[in-house]
Design an enzyme around this catalytic site. Structure first.
Site, short mmCIF file in Angstrom:
data_model
loop_
_atom_site.label_atom_id
_atom_site.label_comp_id
_atom_site.label_asym_id
_atom_site.label_seq_id
_atom_site.Cartn_x
_atom_site.Cartn_y
_atom_site.Cartn_z
N HIS A 228 13.29 -0.04 -13.98
CA HIS A 228 13.40 1.42 -13.81
C HIS A 228 12.72 2.10 -15.01
O HIS A 228 11.50 2.08 -15.11
CB HIS A 228 14.89 1.76 -13.66
CG HIS A 228 15.18 3.15 -13.18
ND1 HIS A 228 14.23 4.00 -12.69
CD2 HIS A 228 16.35 3.85 -13.11
CE1 HIS A 228 14.78 5.15 -12.34
NE2 HIS A 228 16.08 5.09 -12.59
N HIS A 269 2.85 2.52 -6.66
CA HIS A 269 4.01 3.43 -6.53
C HIS A 269 4.69 3.19 -5.19
O HIS A 269 4.03 2.87 -4.20
CB HIS A 269 3.55 4.88 -6.61
CG HIS A 269 4.65 5.82 -6.95
ND1 HIS A 269 5.46 6.39 -5.98
CD2 HIS A 269 5.11 6.28 -8.14
CE1 HIS A 269 6.36 7.16 -6.57
NE2 HIS A 269 6.17 7.11 -7.88
N ARG A 278 1.13 13.08 -12.21
CA ARG A 278 1.65 13.00 -13.58
C ARG A 278 0.74 12.13 -14.44
O ARG A 278 0.62 12.34 -15.65
CB ARG A 278 3.08 12.47 -13.57
CG ARG A 278 4.06 13.41 -12.86
CD ARG A 278 5.43 12.80 -12.71
NE ARG A 278 5.38 11.54 -11.97
CZ ARG A 278 6.42 10.72 -11.83
NH1 ARG A 278 7.58 11.03 -12.37
NH2 ARG A 278 6.29 9.61 -11.13
N ASP A 324 3.30 5.95 -15.66
CA ASP A 324 3.48 5.17 -16.88
C ASP A 324 2.17 4.69 -17.49
O ASP A 324 2.17 4.18 -18.61
CB ASP A 324 4.40 3.98 -16.61
CG ASP A 324 5.82 4.45 -16.33
OD1 ASP A 324 6.26 5.37 -17.03
OD2 ASP A 324 6.45 3.92 -15.41
N ARG A 350 15.32 13.30 -18.31
CA ARG A 350 16.11 13.20 -17.08
C ARG A 350 17.49 13.84 -17.16
O ARG A 350 18.09 14.15 -16.13
CB ARG A 350 16.28 11.72 -16.69
CG ARG A 350 15.14 11.15 -15.86
CD ARG A 350 15.03 11.79 -14.50
NE ARG A 350 13.67 11.69 -14.00
CZ ARG A 350 13.22 10.70 -13.25
NH1 ARG A 350 14.04 9.74 -12.88
NH2 ARG A 350 11.97 10.68 -12.85
N1 AMX Z 1 0.24 -5.17 -9.76
C1 AMX Z 1 0.49 -6.31 -9.08
N2 AMX Z 1 1.09 -6.35 -7.87
C2 AMX Z 1 1.42 -5.17 -7.33
C3 AMX Z 1 1.16 -3.94 -7.96
C4 AMX Z 1 0.56 -3.97 -9.23
N3 AMX Z 1 0.31 -2.87 -9.93
N4 AMX Z 1 1.60 -2.93 -7.17
C5 AMX Z 1 2.13 -3.50 -6.08
N5 AMX Z 1 2.03 -4.86 -6.18
C6 AMX Z 1 2.55 -5.85 -5.24
C7 AMX Z 1 4.07 -5.73 -5.17
O1 AMX Z 1 4.67 -6.48 -6.22
C8 AMX Z 1 4.38 -6.26 -3.81
O2 AMX Z 1 4.28 -7.68 -3.86
P1 AMX Z 1 5.29 -8.61 -2.99
O3 AMX Z 1 5.14 -8.14 -1.58
O4 AMX Z 1 4.79 -10.00 -3.25
O5 AMX Z 1 6.66 -8.34 -3.54
C9 AMX Z 1 3.19 -5.75 -2.99
O6 AMX Z 1 2.13 -5.53 -3.93
C10 AMX Z 1 3.45 -4.51 -2.21
O7 AMX Z 1 3.91 -3.50 -3.09
P2 AMX Z 1 3.87 -1.97 -2.70
O8 AMX Z 1 4.53 -1.79 -1.38
O9 AMX Z 1 2.47 -1.47 -2.84
O10 AMX Z 1 4.71 -1.30 -3.85
P3 AMX Z 1 6.26 -1.43 -4.16
O11 AMX Z 1 6.95 -0.21 -3.67
O12 AMX Z 1 6.81 -2.74 -3.73
O13 AMX Z 1 6.26 -1.45 -5.76
C11 AMX Z 1 5.82 -0.77 -7.98
C12 AMX Z 1 5.95 -0.31 -6.52
C13 AMX Z 1 5.61 0.46 -8.86
C14 AMX Z 1 7.12 -1.48 -8.43
C15 AMX Z 1 4.61 -1.72 -8.11
O14 AMX Z 1 3.45 -1.03 -7.76
C16 AMX Z 1 4.47 -2.35 -9.47
O15 AMX Z 1 5.12 -3.35 -9.75
N6 AMX Z 1 3.59 -1.79 -10.35
C17 AMX Z 1 3.37 -2.34 -11.64
C18 AMX Z 1 4.51 -2.01 -12.59
C19 AMX Z 1 4.53 -0.54 -12.94
O16 AMX Z 1 3.54 0.09 -13.25
N7 AMX Z 1 5.72 0.04 -12.88
C20 AMX Z 1 5.88 1.45 -13.15
C21 AMX Z 1 6.39 2.17 -11.93
C22 AMX Z 1 6.19 3.63 -12.10
C23 AMX Z 1 7.27 4.38 -11.46
O17 AMX Z 1 7.38 4.39 -10.24
N8 AMX Z 1 8.13 4.94 -12.28
#
Ligand code: AMX
Length: 389
Positions: A228, A269, A278, A324, A350
């Site tokens: 989170h 996202h 953002r 981020d 927040r």
């Molecule tokens: N790098 C690698 N893999 C990624 C990815 C990334 N940036 N974004 C999505 N994927 C993968 C997911 O892990 C998921 O894999 P799985 O099916 O094997 O579990 C698949 O692609 C499908 O994901 P999605 O439907 O596009 O997104 P989600 O809702 O499952 O996840 C998020 C969203 C943010 C957790 C993901 O994009 C991610 O892990 N990003 C990298 C970490 C990050 O930047 N986090 C900050 C989040 C910002 C925020 O929302 N506050």
């Protein structure tokens, strides 16, 4: 069902054990998120609010309208009056272990503020906390870094951001640039719909009438998790580990991370399907204020190449930058070189959105009766009736 009721979702077994994802729970009066424009506060897209005074955006979340000039001034005076904290909080902070994460310090700080809070009113307590957070944040950072508490220097009349910047008085910092970057960060992070984990947790705890501070501490603990609020810390660590803004090298690094099944931080996202506004706002700010900063240059290279690389992976629904990607590098640029503090800035922002949502759930919804104590249904599994012999 009555005539006015609509079925929002046919619940089936596939909705179980998925963290309530997509399951409607309630209504939110402060913000919503769309795939195209991201978060909106009370109907305004975030891109239109980013440069407003932080206090005016807090006012918006609490009153659902932007303030007039007079209302803005009166609200700032109100926050200034509420912006003092009991010196005993300093003594408590001095007892905390330096090994603890700053988010744990923040939770204990908020809980302590609550113990000295005499009022029994959701709105008043939420506003008190918003007004006191800059002081608590500065104290936490100064005490942890061995720079001593300076409560007597607090000037809440300067406003939320400026009072923090002055109190912190970070050696070598440019107060103007720090205030600009923090003000933008603060506005961008105040709220994000009703169902994100920290907001939901805060509202759920408040539904048992645990009080504003206890509910906010629960929310902050929810925010502290790496899935989170800690993503901004992880993203700067990721950017630093790349170490170069050379396009070929960055591409090699990113592809190796993907091969190793590690996430590319700062991209993707759950709801947005475009670059998060953002991120766009912070990228623009970085271009204006610190285009030559080493980490910012890496971030810019990442933003040029990663969306194309991630687009090659069909399962990824949004290959674009999220909030981020830039925030940690901007905080680092203004002197916050320790990423473990980043989630506390997120938490600070927040408290405005979560406070406003708690007030709505406690005092406004259901014609002012408020939402009852949360009690979702769990279905028993793998438990036969047994008897002790
Ligand atoms: N790098 C690698 N893999 C990624 C990815 C990334 N940036 N974004 C999505 N994927 C993968 C997911 O892990 C998921 O894999 P799985 O099916 O094997 O579990 C698949 O692609 C499908 O994901 P999605 O439907 O596009 O997104 P989600 O809702 O499952 O996840 C998020 C969203 C943010 C957790 C993901 O994009 C991610 O892990 N990003 C990298 C970490 C990050 O930047 N986090 C900050 C989040 C910002 C925020 O929302 N506050």
């Amino acid at each position: 069902m009555g005539d006015d009721d609509e079925i929002l979702l046919e619940l089936t077994k596939k909705h179980l054990n998925i963290g309530l994802r997509g399951v409607p729970v309630g209504t939110c009066r402060t913000s919503f998120v769309t795939p195209e424009q991201g978060v909106h506060y009370c109907g305004y897209p975030i891109k239109d609010l980013a440069e407003l005074r932080a206090e005016d955006v807090v006012y918006l979340l609490f009153h659902k309208e932007l303030p007039t000039l007079d209302q803005s001034e009166a609200f700032r005076r109100e926050l200034s009056k509420r912006g003092t904290i009991n010196p005993a909080v300093v003594d408590v902070l001095h007892t905390l272990p330096i090994e603890g994460h700053p988010m744990h310090w923040l939770s204990i700080g908020i809980q302590t503020l609550g113990m000295y809070c005499k009022e029994d009113d959701w709105r008043s307590n939420a506003l008190n906390l918003v007004a006191q957070m800059p002081i608590l944040m500065a104290l936490i950072m100064r005490i942890r870094e061995g720079r001593g508490a300076n409560l007597e220097a607090s000037q809440p009349e300067l406003g939320l951001i400026k009072n923090f910047v002055n109190l912190l008085n970070l050696p070598g910092a440019d107060h103007e640039i720090m205030s600009k970057i923090l003000s933008t960060f603060f506005v961008l992070h105040m709220d994000h719909g009703g169902g994100n984990l920290s907001t939901f947790t805060g509202k759920a705890v408040a539904s048992g009438h645990a009080g504003l501070h206890s509910s906010m501490v629960a929310a902050m603990n929810a925010l502290s998790g790496p899935l989170h609020g800690r993503a901004n810390q992880a993203t700067l660590e990721f950017v630093k580990s790349i170490g170069t803004d050379n396009k070929e090298d960055v591409e090699k690094f990113v592809r190796a991370e993907l091969m190793a099944k590690r996430p590319i931080f700062g991209f993707g996202h759950a709801v947005l399907r475009k670059e998060d506004p953002r991120a766009t706002i912070q990228l623009k700010l970085a271009k204006e204020l610190c285009p030559e900063d080493k980490n910012i240059k890496i971030v810019q290279t990442l933003n040029e190449i990663v969306p194309t690389i991630l687009s090659e992976i069909p399962k990824i629904t949004n290959p674009n930058a999220n909030v981020d990607l830039v925030s940690g590098s901007l905080l680092n640029y203004i002197g916050f070189t320790k990423p473990e503090y980043y989630t506390t800035f997120f938490g600070w922002a927040r408290t405005a959105g979560i406070g406003a949502q708690i007030i709505d759930e406690r005092m406004v919804l259901r014609e002012g009766k408020g939402v009852p104590i949360y009690r979702p249904k769990y279905i028993a599994e793998g438990q036969k009736l047994r008897r002790l012999d």
